[in-house]
Structures are given as C-alpha cells and as structure tokens.
Design a protein around this motif. Structure first.
Motif, PDB file in Angstrom:
ATOM      1  N   GLY A   1      64.089  81.246 -29.734  1.00 17.56           N
ATOM      2  CA  GLY A   1      64.389  82.435 -30.524  1.00 17.56           C
ATOM      3  C   GLY A   1      63.289  83.474 -30.501  1.00 17.56           C
ATOM      4  O   GLY A   1      63.553  84.672 -30.425  1.00 17.56           O
ATOM      5  N   GLU A   2      62.029  83.017 -30.530  1.00 13.89           N
ATOM      6  CA  GLU A   2      60.876  83.920 -30.474  1.00 13.89           C
ATOM      7  C   GLU A   2      59.872  83.500 -29.409  1.00 13.89           C
ATOM      8  O   GLU A   2      58.990  84.275 -29.048  1.00 13.89           O
ATOM      9  N   TRP A   3      59.970  82.277 -28.945  1.00 13.43           N
ATOM     10  CA  TRP A   3      59.060  81.766 -27.914  1.00 13.43           C
ATOM     11  C   TRP A   3      59.744  80.617 -27.170  1.00 13.43           C
ATOM     12  O   TRP A   3      60.847  80.190 -27.533  1.00 13.43           O
ATOM     13  N   PHE A   4      59.073  80.119 -26.130  1.00 13.61           N
ATOM     14  CA  PHE A   4      59.610  79.015 -25.348  1.00 13.61           C
ATOM     15  C   PHE A   4      59.185  77.675 -25.951  1.00 13.61           C
ATOM     16  O   PHE A   4      58.025  77.501 -26.313  1.00 13.61           O
ATOM     17  N   LEU A   5      60.128  76.747 -26.043  1.00 16.77           N
ATOM     18  CA  LEU A   5      59.831  75.393 -26.506  1.00 16.77           C
ATOM     19  C   LEU A   5      58.783  74.735 -25.615  1.00 16.77           C
ATOM     20  O   LEU A   5      58.664  75.064 -24.438  1.00 16.77           O
ATOM     21  N   ARG A   6      58.059  73.754 -26.166  1.00 20.42           N
ATOM     22  CA  ARG A   6      57.109  72.991 -25.357  1.00 20.42           C
ATOM     23  C   ARG A   6      57.816  71.887 -24.585  1.00 20.42           C
ATOM     24  O   ARG A   6      57.565  71.669 -23.406  1.00 20.42           O
ATOM     25  N   ALA A   7      58.707  71.158 -25.267  1.00 22.66           N
ATOM     26  CA  ALA A   7      59.339  70.000 -24.621  1.00 22.66           C
ATOM     27  C   ALA A   7      60.394  69.416 -25.547  1.00 22.66           C
ATOM     28  O   ALA A   7      60.600  69.900 -26.676  1.00 22.66           O
ATOM     29  N   TYR A   8      61.066  68.381 -25.051  1.00 22.09           N
ATOM     30  CA  TYR A   8      61.873  67.490 -25.885  1.00 22.09           C
ATOM     31  C   TYR A   8      61.249  66.100 -25.793  1.00 22.09           C
ATOM     32  O   TYR A   8      60.846  65.679 -24.701  1.00 22.09           O
ATOM     33  N   ASP A   9      61.174  65.391 -26.910  1.00 25.90           N
ATOM     34  CA  ASP A   9      60.584  64.061 -26.855  1.00 25.90           C
ATOM     35  C   ASP A   9      61.616  63.031 -26.359  1.00 25.90           C
ATOM     36  O   ASP A   9      62.762  63.376 -26.036  1.00 25.90           O
TER      37      ASP A   9
ATOM     38  N   LEU B   1      55.106  86.437 -25.593  1.00 27.79           N
ATOM     39  CA  LEU B   1      53.695  86.826 -25.556  1.00 27.79           C
ATOM     40  C   LEU B   1      53.256  87.432 -26.880  1.00 27.79           C
ATOM     41  O   LEU B   1      52.107  87.247 -27.301  1.00 27.79           O
ATOM     42  N   ASP B   2      54.145  88.126 -27.554  1.00 29.85           N
ATOM     43  CA  ASP B   2      53.817  88.646 -28.886  1.00 29.85           C
ATOM     44  C   ASP B   2      53.646  87.498 -29.883  1.00 29.85           C
ATOM     45  O   ASP B   2      52.783  87.558 -30.771  1.00 29.85           O
ATOM     46  N   ALA B   3      54.461  86.451 -29.737  1.00 30.33           N
ATOM     47  CA  ALA B   3      54.328  85.284 -30.609  1.00 30.33           C
ATOM     48  C   ALA B   3      53.011  84.569 -30.357  1.00 30.33           C
ATOM     49  O   ALA B   3      52.349  84.105 -31.290  1.00 30.33           O
ATOM     50  N   VAL B   4      52.613  84.471 -29.083  1.00 30.79           N
ATOM     51  CA  VAL B   4      51.309  83.885 -28.750  1.00 30.79           C
ATOM     52  C   VAL B   4      50.192  84.693 -29.401  1.00 30.79           C
ATOM     53  O   VAL B   4      49.250  84.128 -29.988  1.00 30.79           O
ATOM     54  N   LYS B   5      50.289  85.998 -29.301  1.00 33.38           N
ATOM     55  CA  LYS B   5      49.268  86.870 -29.906  1.00 33.38           C
ATOM     56  C   LYS B   5      49.185  86.647 -31.412  1.00 33.38           C
ATOM     57  O   LYS B   5      48.095  86.541 -31.987  1.00 33.38           O
ATOM     58  N   GLU B   6      50.335  86.549 -32.054  1.00 34.81           N
ATOM     59  CA  GLU B   6      50.375  86.414 -33.503  1.00 34.81           C
ATOM     60  C   GLU B   6      49.963  85.024 -33.978  1.00 34.81           C
ATOM     61  O   GLU B   6      49.208  84.892 -34.949  1.00 34.81           O
ATOM     62  N   ARG B   7      50.406  83.979 -33.264  1.00 36.44           N
ATOM     63  CA  ARG B   7      50.248  82.617 -33.761  1.00 36.44           C
ATOM     64  C   ARG B   7      49.076  81.856 -33.149  1.00 36.44           C
ATOM     65  O   ARG B   7      48.502  80.970 -33.796  1.00 36.44           O
ATOM     66  N   LEU B   8      48.741  82.148 -31.888  1.00 33.94           N
ATOM     67  CA  LEU B   8      47.763  81.328 -31.168  1.00 33.94           C
ATOM     68  C   LEU B   8      46.437  82.021 -30.893  1.00 33.94           C
ATOM     69  O   LEU B   8      45.432  81.353 -30.622  1.00 33.94           O
ATOM     70  N   ASP B   9      46.403  83.326 -30.928  1.00 35.88           N
ATOM     71  CA  ASP B   9      45.188  84.052 -30.560  1.00 35.88           C
ATOM     72  C   ASP B   9      44.118  83.933 -31.640  1.00 35.88           C
ATOM     73  O   ASP B   9      44.422  83.906 -32.839  1.00 35.88           O
TER      74      ASP B   9
ATOM     75  N   LYS C   1      63.119  68.370 -30.521  1.00 35.81           N
ATOM     76  CA  LYS C   1      62.351  69.507 -30.014  1.00 35.81           C
ATOM     77  C   LYS C   1      60.873  69.387 -30.368  1.00 35.81           C
ATOM     78  O   LYS C   1      60.517  68.933 -31.462  1.00 35.81           O
ATOM     79  N   ILE C   2      60.021  69.795 -29.438  1.00 37.32           N
ATOM     80  CA  ILE C   2      58.585  69.937 -29.680  1.00 37.32           C
ATOM     81  C   ILE C   2      58.228  71.394 -29.406  1.00 37.32           C
ATOM     82  O   ILE C   2      58.635  71.962 -28.399  1.00 37.32           O
ATOM     83  N   GLY C   3      57.492  71.990 -30.328  1.00 32.94           N
ATOM     84  CA  GLY C   3      57.136  73.393 -30.155  1.00 32.94           C
ATOM     85  C   GLY C   3      58.244  74.327 -30.581  1.00 32.94           C
ATOM     86  O   GLY C   3      58.508  75.338 -29.927  1.00 32.94           O
ATOM     87  N   SER C   4      58.867  73.996 -31.688  1.00 31.86           N
ATOM     88  CA  SER C   4      59.970  74.794 -32.225  1.00 31.86           C
ATOM     89  C   SER C   4      59.664  75.211 -33.657  1.00 31.86           C
ATOM     90  O   SER C   4      58.938  74.517 -34.373  1.00 31.86           O
ATOM     91  N   HIS C   5      60.282  76.315 -34.074  1.00 31.46           N
ATOM     92  CA  HIS C   5      60.123  76.736 -35.471  1.00 31.46           C
ATOM     93  C   HIS C   5      60.733  75.703 -36.419  1.00 31.46           C
ATOM     94  O   HIS C   5      60.444  75.699 -37.620  1.00 31.46           O
ATOM     95  N   GLU C   6      61.554  74.795 -35.854  1.00 29.05           N
ATOM     96  CA  GLU C   6      62.155  73.747 -36.672  1.00 29.05           C
ATOM     97  C   GLU C   6      61.153  72.648 -37.016  1.00 29.05           C
ATOM     98  O   GLU C   6      61.388  71.864 -37.932  1.00 29.05           O
ATOM     99  N   ASN C   7      60.056  72.558 -36.271  1.00 34.67           N
ATOM    100  CA  ASN C   7      59.038  71.545 -36.528  1.00 34.67           C
ATOM    101  C   ASN C   7      58.172  71.931 -37.718  1.00 34.67           C
ATOM    102  O   ASN C   7      57.939  73.110 -37.976  1.00 34.67           O
ATOM    103  N   GLU C   8      57.663  70.925 -38.413  1.00 34.28           N
ATOM    104  CA  GLU C   8      56.750  71.185 -39.530  1.00 34.28           C
ATOM    105  C   GLU C   8      55.387  71.619 -39.020  1.00 34.28           C
ATOM    106  O   GLU C   8      54.776  72.551 -39.549  1.00 34.28           O
TER     107      GLU C   8
END
Length: 282
Positions: free
Chosen positions: A29-37, A77-85, A42-49
């Motif tokens: 929705g706003e970024w790419f998922l990391r993986a599925y376990d 990339l905007d999500a990376v800037k906001e969340r990870l930078d 889902k791993i790397g989702s807004h659904e994760n805590e």
C-alpha cells in the motif's frame, strides 16, 4: 544480440511474471513487503506490530523500477525516507523488534538498533541510493551517500569510532543506546556497492554493449564535474555541465567536437584519448 530470440523471450516471460507477482503480492500500500514467512504471514507490512518496513525489498524493487510508472517507487522511497532514514544512514527495519520471533531467526535476537534489528547496514544503503536515481531524485541520492561515506564523517569520528578511511559494516541505528557508533570496519561489501552506485548512477557513466552511456543523476546544486574513464582500450575525458540546475537529463553530447544524437558514446577502437562534453538540461 546473439540471435537467441527464443531464449530471450523465455527469460523475459519470467521477468514479466516476477514483476506481476511483486505488484500483486509484494506491495503493501505504501511500500514493498519484505517477505512471507513459512506459515504464509507477511513480514514488513503495516499489519505487523514490529518490523513493519524493511530496506532490502524497497531497495531491490526500486532499483528494478517495479511500478515506476504507477508511482510505486515514489511511494516506497518516500516511506523509506519517513520511516527508515536517520542522520547516520538508513536503518534496516522499523519499528525495531522488542520481542523474540522464533520464526524470524536471528533478526529479532539483537538489541534494538544493532545489527539486523534496525541497525544501519552500509552494504544495502546504496540500493536505496540507486533507487532514488532510477526515480530521478539526485538530491536525495547524494544526501544518503554523504551519511555513510567515511570522507564525510570526520566531524563525528569520536562517535563513529572506526577508521576514517574505510566503510563500516554496521552503524548503530536510531533505537540503539549510542546511535551513530560504527562497528566491523573492513567486514563489508559496502565499498564496491558504493563505487558502483557513485560511478554508474550518480555520476552516470555506464558501460553498455555499444559504448559508454552517460546518464547522471546529481544534486541540482552541482554545476558540473569531470570524469576520466578508461573503456575498451580508449580513454575518455568527460566534462559534465549543468547550466539549468537539473538532477537528470542529457540535453547535448559531443565526442571530439562532433555532436551525438543520443547519450551513448560509441566504442572507439583506436586506443586513443577522446574528449567528451555533456550538457544537462530539460
């Protein structure tokens, strides 16, 4: 090029299928998922805590330009800037894990902000930098590069701790006890990734089948730069001019005084020295 069209078409069909799968199952929705376990979660989702967004998938997918036309790369990339930078580089994931997840393996076993648990791995910061150049954002690409390049870290050497002439494998992230402190110098592929990133995507001198392709993506504040590149036996002195203060776009290109119809410098087989002038612009 080799006339193996059937093989080329087969390979392209797999590429197209992968792109389709990523868009369908890998976009959150706003970024790419990391993986599925293993269990299909889902791993790397807004659904994760915790661990809602990760650097790796967003770097790889934006480097590949997946969803570029639809704006997916810009959103990611905007999500990376906001969340990870951070001011010391881009962390691996956010929020950091505070609980152990046995199905994730070692990532959640580290303290918050260190190593795989939301530390800054300099090895994969260049993936985001390349993604930004694919997206045409030279300002942000250069900003990210300066944060992890040893040459720009002299002023914080007492915090950074490692040698001022070599990349660190890991820098403590924003959740760490001591953000900005580096560890494990030399133990990293960062130098080669950054050389590739700087030379081919920021300075934009790219080896191609038919010559050198010139496609810089630079900060708008740069008025120009020069590069000397040896390529297939010849030496090219390349001068880039940026009179219109743009990040990207080759407006004109001359080789030894002769204007070319594209941004590709043809292969020269004379083994000589050639002067190239490039003007960027809209």
């Amino acid at each position: 090029r080799l006339g193996e069209n059937a093989e080329a078409n087969r390979a392209q069909s797999h590429v197209d299928a992968m792109v389709s799968a990523v868009k369908k199952h890998g976009w959150d929705g706003e970024w790419f998922l990391r993986a599925y376990d293993y269990f299909g979660n889902k791993i790397g989702s807004h659904e994760n805590e915790e661990g809602q967004i990760f650097i790796e998938s967003n770097g790889m997918c934006t480097m590949a330009g997946i969803g570029l036309e639809e704006g997916l790369c810009t959103k990611a990339l905007d999500a990376v800037k906001e969340r990870l930078d951070t001011k010391y580089g881009i962390v691996l994931n956010n929020p950091a894990f505070t609980k152990y997840h046995i199905e994730y393996g070692e990532i959640s076993s580290y303290p918050e902000g260190y190593k795989e648990n939301a530390g800054i791995f300099c090895h994969n910061n260049p993936w985001i930098i390349i993604g930004e150049t694919v997206n045409g954002n030279g300002n942000r690409a250069w900003e990210y590069y300066q944060k992890i390049c040893p040459s720009y870290l002299e002023d914080i050497s007492e915090l950074h701790k490692t040698e001022p002439y070599v990349y660190a494998q890991m820098i403590a992230g924003k959740d760490a006890f001591r953000p900005g402190e580096a560890k494990n110098s030399w133990l990293t592929g960062t130098a080669s990734w950054n050389f590739y990133t700087i030379s081919q995507f920021i300075l934009g001198v790219q080896p191609d089948y038919d010559g050198l392709r010139i496609d810089p993506c630079i900060p708008v504040s740069w008025k120009g730069f020069t590069v000397t590149r040896k390529f297939r036996g010849a030496t090219y002195h390349i001068e880039i001019q940026n009179p219109d203060s743009v990040s990207r776009g080759v407006k004109q290109l001359w080789v030894d005084g002769k204007e070319q119809i594209s941004n590709l410098i043809p292969v020269s087989k004379d083994g000589g020295i050639h002067n190239v002038r490039v003007v960027l612009g809209e």
